[in-house]
Design a protein around this motif. Structure first.
Motif, PDB file in Angstrom:
ATOM      1  N   LEU A 181       3.898  13.453  14.379  1.00  0.00           N
ATOM      2  CA  LEU A 181       3.893  12.740  13.100  1.00  0.00           C
ATOM      3  C   LEU A 181       4.193  13.702  11.963  1.00  0.00           C
ATOM      4  N   TRP A 182       4.552  13.144  10.812  1.00  0.00           N
ATOM      5  CA  TRP A 182       4.923  13.929   9.633  1.00  0.00           C
ATOM      6  C   TRP A 182       3.970  13.564   8.512  1.00  0.00           C
ATOM      7  N   THR A 183       3.309  14.548   7.945  1.00  0.00           N
ATOM      8  CA  THR A 183       2.258  14.289   6.969  1.00  0.00           C
ATOM      9  C   THR A 183       1.977  15.540   6.161  1.00  0.00           C
ATOM     10  N   ASP A 184       1.237  15.379   5.059  1.00  0.00           N
ATOM     11  CA  ASP A 184       0.681  16.575   4.431  1.00  0.00           C
ATOM     12  C   ASP A 184      -0.845  16.580   4.538  1.00  0.00           C
ATOM     13  N   LEU A 185      -1.416  15.613   5.267  1.00  0.00           N
ATOM     14  CA  LEU A 185      -2.880  15.584   5.486  1.00  0.00           C
ATOM     15  C   LEU A 185      -3.205  16.354   6.773  1.00  0.00           C
ATOM     16  N   PHE A 186      -2.942  17.678   6.751  1.00  0.00           N
ATOM     17  CA  PHE A 186      -3.044  18.461   7.989  1.00  0.00           C
ATOM     18  C   PHE A 186      -4.438  18.393   8.608  1.00  0.00           C
ATOM     19  N   ASP A 187      -5.488  18.529   7.770  1.00  0.00           N
ATOM     20  CA  ASP A 187      -6.845  18.588   8.342  1.00  0.00           C
ATOM     21  C   ASP A 187      -7.281  17.247   8.934  1.00  0.00           C
ATOM     22  N   PHE A 188      -6.829  16.167   8.305  1.00  0.00           N
ATOM     23  CA  PHE A 188      -7.155  14.833   8.821  1.00  0.00           C
ATOM     24  C   PHE A 188      -6.636  14.690  10.261  1.00  0.00           C
ATOM     25  N   TYR A 189      -5.386  15.112  10.492  1.00  0.00           N
ATOM     26  CA  TYR A 189      -4.807  14.952  11.837  1.00  0.00           C
ATOM     27  C   TYR A 189      -5.248  16.049  12.809  1.00  0.00           C
ATOM     28  N   ARG A 190      -5.645  17.223  12.284  1.00  0.00           N
ATOM     29  CA  ARG A 190      -6.162  18.269  13.181  1.00  0.00           C
ATOM     30  C   ARG A 190      -7.413  17.766  13.896  1.00  0.00           C
ATOM     31  N   ARG A 191      -8.213  16.923  13.191  1.00  0.00           N
ATOM     32  CA  ARG A 191      -9.421  16.406  13.828  1.00  0.00           C
ATOM     33  C   ARG A 191      -9.093  15.574  15.056  1.00  0.00           C
ATOM     34  N   MET A 192      -7.864  15.067  15.114  1.00  0.00           N
ATOM     35  CA  MET A 192      -7.462  14.255  16.274  1.00  0.00           C
ATOM     36  C   MET A 192      -6.605  15.069  17.245  1.00  0.00           C
ATOM     37  N   VAL A 224       0.639   5.171   8.630  1.00  0.00           N
ATOM     38  CA  VAL A 224      -0.818   5.188   8.814  1.00  0.00           C
ATOM     39  C   VAL A 224      -1.452   4.880   7.465  1.00  0.00           C
ATOM     40  N   VAL A 225      -2.201   3.812   7.381  1.00  0.00           N
ATOM     41  CA  VAL A 225      -2.827   3.476   6.093  1.00  0.00           C
ATOM     42  C   VAL A 225      -4.028   2.550   6.294  1.00  0.00           C
ATOM     43  N   THR A 226      -5.044   2.790   5.469  1.00  0.00           N
ATOM     44  CA  THR A 226      -6.225   1.913   5.430  1.00  0.00           C
ATOM     45  C   THR A 226      -6.374   1.415   3.993  1.00  0.00           C
ATOM     46  N   HIS A 238     -11.723   0.017   2.460  1.00  0.00           N
ATOM     47  CA  HIS A 238     -12.258   0.193   3.820  1.00  0.00           C
ATOM     48  C   HIS A 238     -12.103   1.632   4.321  1.00  0.00           C
ATOM     49  N   ARG A 239     -11.809   2.557   3.432  1.00  0.00           N
ATOM     50  CA  ARG A 239     -11.602   3.947   3.873  1.00  0.00           C
ATOM     51  C   ARG A 239     -12.924   4.629   4.218  1.00  0.00           C
ATOM     52  N   GLY A 240     -12.812   5.713   5.006  1.00  0.00           N
ATOM     53  CA  GLY A 240     -13.997   6.516   5.334  1.00  0.00           C
ATOM     54  C   GLY A 240     -14.920   5.846   6.340  1.00  0.00           C
ATOM     55  N   GLN A 241     -14.427   4.796   7.013  1.00  0.00           N
ATOM     56  CA  GLN A 241     -15.251   4.125   8.042  1.00  0.00           C
ATOM     57  C   GLN A 241     -14.707   4.379   9.442  1.00  0.00           C
ATOM     58  N   GLY A 242     -13.763   5.312   9.543  1.00  0.00           N
ATOM     59  CA  GLY A 242     -13.221   5.660  10.865  1.00  0.00           C
ATOM     60  C   GLY A 242     -12.110   4.731  11.351  1.00  0.00           C
ATOM     61  N   LEU A 243     -11.596   3.843  10.481  1.00  0.00           N
ATOM     62  CA  LEU A 243     -10.600   2.865  10.961  1.00  0.00           C
ATOM     63  C   LEU A 243      -9.291   3.540  11.369  1.00  0.00           C
ATOM     64  N   SER A 244      -8.768   4.442  10.512  1.00  0.00           N
ATOM     65  CA  SER A 244      -7.511   5.112  10.878  1.00  0.00           C
ATOM     66  C   SER A 244      -7.685   5.966  12.124  1.00  0.00           C
ATOM     67  N   ASN A 266       0.794  -1.229   0.000  1.00  0.00           N
ATOM     68  CA  ASN A 266       0.000   0.000   0.000  1.00  0.00           C
ATOM     69  C   ASN A 266       0.823   1.274   0.000  1.00  0.00           C
ATOM     70  N   LEU A 267       2.009   1.234   0.598  1.00  0.00           N
ATOM     71  CA  LEU A 267       2.778   2.484   0.745  1.00  0.00           C
ATOM     72  C   LEU A 267       4.066   2.493  -0.076  1.00  0.00           C
ATOM     73  N   ARG A 268       4.515   1.328  -0.552  1.00  0.00           N
ATOM     74  CA  ARG A 268       5.794   1.273  -1.281  1.00  0.00           C
ATOM     75  C   ARG A 268       5.656   0.409  -2.530  1.00  0.00           C
TER      76      ARG A 268
HETATM   77  C1  LIG Z   1      -5.607   8.924   5.062  1.00  0.00           C
HETATM   78  C2  LIG Z   1      -6.110   7.539   5.380  1.00  0.00           C
HETATM   79  C3  LIG Z   1      -5.110   6.830   6.288  1.00  0.00           C
HETATM   80  C4  LIG Z   1      -7.447   7.658   6.116  1.00  0.00           C
HETATM   81  O1  LIG Z   1      -7.883   6.358   6.482  1.00  0.00           O
HETATM   82  P1  LIG Z   1      -9.420   6.087   6.848  1.00  0.00           P
HETATM   83  O2  LIG Z   1      -9.485   4.781   7.554  1.00  0.00           O
HETATM   84  O3  LIG Z   1     -10.280   6.282   5.676  1.00  0.00           O
HETATM   85  O4  LIG Z   1      -9.667   7.261   7.885  1.00  0.00           O
HETATM   86  P2  LIG Z   1     -10.985   7.528   8.740  1.00  0.00           P
HETATM   87  O5  LIG Z   1     -12.129   6.746   8.173  1.00  0.00           O
HETATM   88  O6  LIG Z   1     -10.661   7.388  10.157  1.00  0.00           O
HETATM   89  O7  LIG Z   1     -11.186   9.051   8.459  1.00  0.00           O
HETATM   90  C5  LIG Z   1     -11.603   9.401   7.209  1.00  0.00           C
HETATM   91  C6  LIG Z   1     -11.985  10.827   7.302  1.00  0.00           C
HETATM   92  O8  LIG Z   1     -10.805  11.582   7.039  1.00  0.00           O
HETATM   93  C7  LIG Z   1     -11.064  12.391   5.946  1.00  0.00           C
HETATM   94  N1  LIG Z   1      -9.873  12.462   5.139  1.00  0.00           N
HETATM   95  C8  LIG Z   1      -9.293  11.498   4.409  1.00  0.00           C
HETATM   96  N2  LIG Z   1      -8.240  12.007   3.757  1.00  0.00           N
HETATM   97  C9  LIG Z   1      -8.162  13.294   4.122  1.00  0.00           C
HETATM   98  C10 LIG Z   1      -7.322  14.365   3.761  1.00  0.00           C
HETATM   99  N3  LIG Z   1      -6.380  14.214   2.861  1.00  0.00           N
HETATM  100  N4  LIG Z   1      -7.527  15.560   4.347  1.00  0.00           N
HETATM  101  C11 LIG Z   1      -8.529  15.757   5.216  1.00  0.00           C
HETATM  102  N5  LIG Z   1      -9.374  14.792   5.560  1.00  0.00           N
HETATM  103  C12 LIG Z   1      -9.180  13.572   5.010  1.00  0.00           C
HETATM  104  C13 LIG Z   1     -12.180  11.727   5.178  1.00  0.00           C
HETATM  105  O9  LIG Z   1     -12.896  12.696   4.437  1.00  0.00           O
HETATM  106  C14 LIG Z   1     -13.022  11.159   6.284  1.00  0.00           C
HETATM  107  O10 LIG Z   1     -13.830  12.164   6.823  1.00  0.00           O
HETATM  108  P3  LIG Z   1     -15.365  11.879   7.252  1.00  0.00           P
HETATM  109  O11 LIG Z   1     -15.283  10.809   8.304  1.00  0.00           O
HETATM  110  O12 LIG Z   1     -15.833  13.182   7.775  1.00  0.00           O
HETATM  111  O13 LIG Z   1     -16.024  11.416   6.017  1.00  0.00           O
HETATM  112  C15 LIG Z   1      -6.376   6.700   4.107  1.00  0.00           C
HETATM  113  O14 LIG Z   1      -7.080   7.499   3.185  1.00  0.00           O
HETATM  114  C16 LIG Z   1      -5.120   6.165   3.439  1.00  0.00           C
HETATM  115  O15 LIG Z   1      -4.679   5.075   3.732  1.00  0.00           O
HETATM  116  N6  LIG Z   1      -4.524   6.931   2.514  1.00  0.00           N
HETATM  117  C17 LIG Z   1      -3.322   6.527   1.809  1.00  0.00           C
HETATM  118  C18 LIG Z   1      -2.116   6.511   2.708  1.00  0.00           C
HETATM  119  C19 LIG Z   1      -1.869   7.834   3.388  1.00  0.00           C
HETATM  120  O16 LIG Z   1      -1.952   8.869   2.773  1.00  0.00           O
HETATM  121  N7  LIG Z   1      -1.559   7.768   4.688  1.00  0.00           N
HETATM  122  C20 LIG Z   1      -1.299   8.935   5.491  1.00  0.00           C
HETATM  123  C21 LIG Z   1       0.165   9.041   5.668  1.00  0.00           C
HETATM  124  S1  LIG Z   1       0.510  10.311   6.812  1.00  0.00           S
END
Ligand SMILES: CC(C)(COP(=O)(O)OP(=O)(O)OC[C@H]1O[C@@H](n2cnc3c(N)ncnc32)[C@H](O)[C@@H]1OP(=O)(O)O)[C@@H](O)C(=O)NCCC(=O)NCCS
Length: 363
Positions: free
Chosen positions: A115-126, A82-84, A88-94, A22-24
């Motif tokens: 952590l180091w990422t460019d998904l700032f908003d995703f991690y701000r929620r946590m 961190v990867v789903t 199975h994405r969007g179900q809250g697993l990560s 998934n990542l490499r």
């Molecule tokens: C990012 C990732 C880990 C999220 O996994 P996930 O199991 O779907 O995460 P969750 O279900 O817990 O959360 C999903 C939520 O995050 C949001 N989200 C996903 N990617 C996002 C992003 N790039 N920026 C902001 N929010 C994001 C989704 O919209 C969703 O929101 P919702 O619940 O309001 O619909 C997954 O998309 C993934 O594996 N991506 C590829 C690998 C990667 O980029 N990993 C991160 C490395 S730092």
């Protein structure tokens, strides 16, 4: 769906296979080769998976680091891989997995998680926020320094002991063993540049690249400033293309020397940081201030706010993420203009906290 939980020893190859796919997907090596201290059976208790009918569908890993600095010894939980699975994405697993990593970091007495990422908003929620500082210099032009009596090399076969000796002299670094240094040197796509004294002693080193990441970036280095500058000059000639040197804000001598050169300086964040044991960190900070003769610092966590200041010069901080930036930077106390000058001067004895994580420790 089962988990989050640690993988069993027998499941480890399967987990690493999931991560590599998934990542490499493009890399000819296993992802474990890039993170030899995090994705290893020694750290399996800090790996978290969610499985669906025996198939791994989500993962994250936490690697606890002890970081020494002049004022504070931190315990930091670094989170990565961190990867789903895409079905199975969007179900809250990560989110579940990261929250479980944070729980484990709290239980293991980490002060903060990073952590180091460019998904700032995703991690701000946590509750993570961009904080701390990183300075980088892009060396584009010629980078000439006066001649110096050193021998330069790109031979990757350098003794980890020699690297470790220079690494140990950094004022802020993680506790590592020589064996760990040996493993880091073996990471794929690692370039090692070294400068040697006439007597054969290592004078400076610089490390570029780390698996698929950090090509063109010097993310670890050591040695005295003048010898490092000479090494960078050698690297510029050797590579014959621009490269970037990453360094901590407290490397003031190196920064001063670099600024005299035709380089582009950029200021960034160390990473995304979240407080996980505020009271423990506050106690360490208060101790550091007391050692500097400041005994009336106030750093208190209340149910819905923090109380922060010195003596009677106190402010209420409503967000944990603002608190993180006040402690680790990059907030400029003078520029925000809320604290008295004498408070700012006392703050500056310790704040912003010197926190730095060298490239090999990032996951
Ligand atoms: C990012 C990732 C880990 C999220 O996994 P996930 O199991 O779907 O995460 P969750 O279900 O817990 O959360 C999903 C939520 O995050 C949001 N989200 C996903 N990617 C996002 C992003 N790039 N920026 C902001 N929010 C994001 C989704 O919209 C969703 O929101 P919702 O619940 O309001 O619909 C997954 O998309 C993934 O594996 N991506 C590829 C690998 C990667 O980029 N990993 C991160 C490395 S730092």
């Amino acid at each position: 769906m089962e988990g989050p939980r640690s993988p069993r020893e027998a499941e480890l190859p399967h987990v690493l296979d999931f991560l590599t796919k998934n990542l490499r997907s493009e890399a000819p090596w296993s992802i474990a080769a890039e993170y030899p201290t995090a994705l290893t059976s020694n750290n399996i208790h800090n790996m978290r998976i969610i499985a669906d009918e025996d198939r791994v569908v989500s993962h994250a890993v936490m690697k606890p680091l002890i970081i020494k600095s002049p004022h504070v010894i931190y315990k930091v939980g670094a989170i990565g891989s961190v990867v789903t699975d895409d079905k199975h994405r969007g179900q809250g697993l990560s989110t579940q997995i990261i929250n479980d990593c944070l729980k484990s970091a709290t239980e293991q007495s980490c002060d903060i998680a990073i952590l180091w990422t460019d998904l700032f908003d995703f991690y701000r929620r946590m509750g993570f926020e961009l904080a701390g500082s990183e300075i980088s210099f892009v060396i584009e032009e010629n980078f000439d320094v006066p001649p110096i009596n050193l021998r330069f090399s790109t031979d990757p076969k350098v003794s980890p002991d020699a690297i470790y000796r220079l690494y140990s002299s950094h004022s802020v670094n993680s506790v590592r063993t020589i064996e760990e240094t040996r493993k880091f040197l073996a990471i794929p796509e690692t370039k090692v540049y070294t400068a040697w004294e006439p007597n054969g002693q290592l004078a400076a080193y610089a490390i570029e690249g780390k698996g698929i990441d950090l090509g063109g970036y010097i993310h670890e280095w050591g040695g005295s400033v003048s010898k490092l500058m000479a090494l960078f000059s050698f690297i510029r000639v050797q590579k014959n293309q621009p490269f970037t040197v990453i360094c901590p804000r407290h490397a003031t001598n190196l920064i001063e020397q670099m600024q005299r050169k035709p380089v582009t300086m950029n200021q960034g964040f160390l990473g995304m940081i979240k407080l996980v044991n505020f009271d423990q960190l506050a106690a360490k900070i208060k101790r550091a201030f007391r050692a500097e003769g400041v005994s009336d610092i106030v750093l208190e966590k209340h149910p819905d706010h923090f109380l922060f200041g010195i003596g009677q010069d106190l402010y209420t901080i409503n967000n944990e993420t603002d608190m993180v930036r006040l402690l680790f930077g990059p907030i400029d106390y003078r520029a925000i203009g809320i604290f008295k000058e004498e408070t700012v001067q006392k703050f500056e004895k310790i704040f912003p906290l010197a926190l730095w994580i060298w490239g090999w420790d990032s996951i």
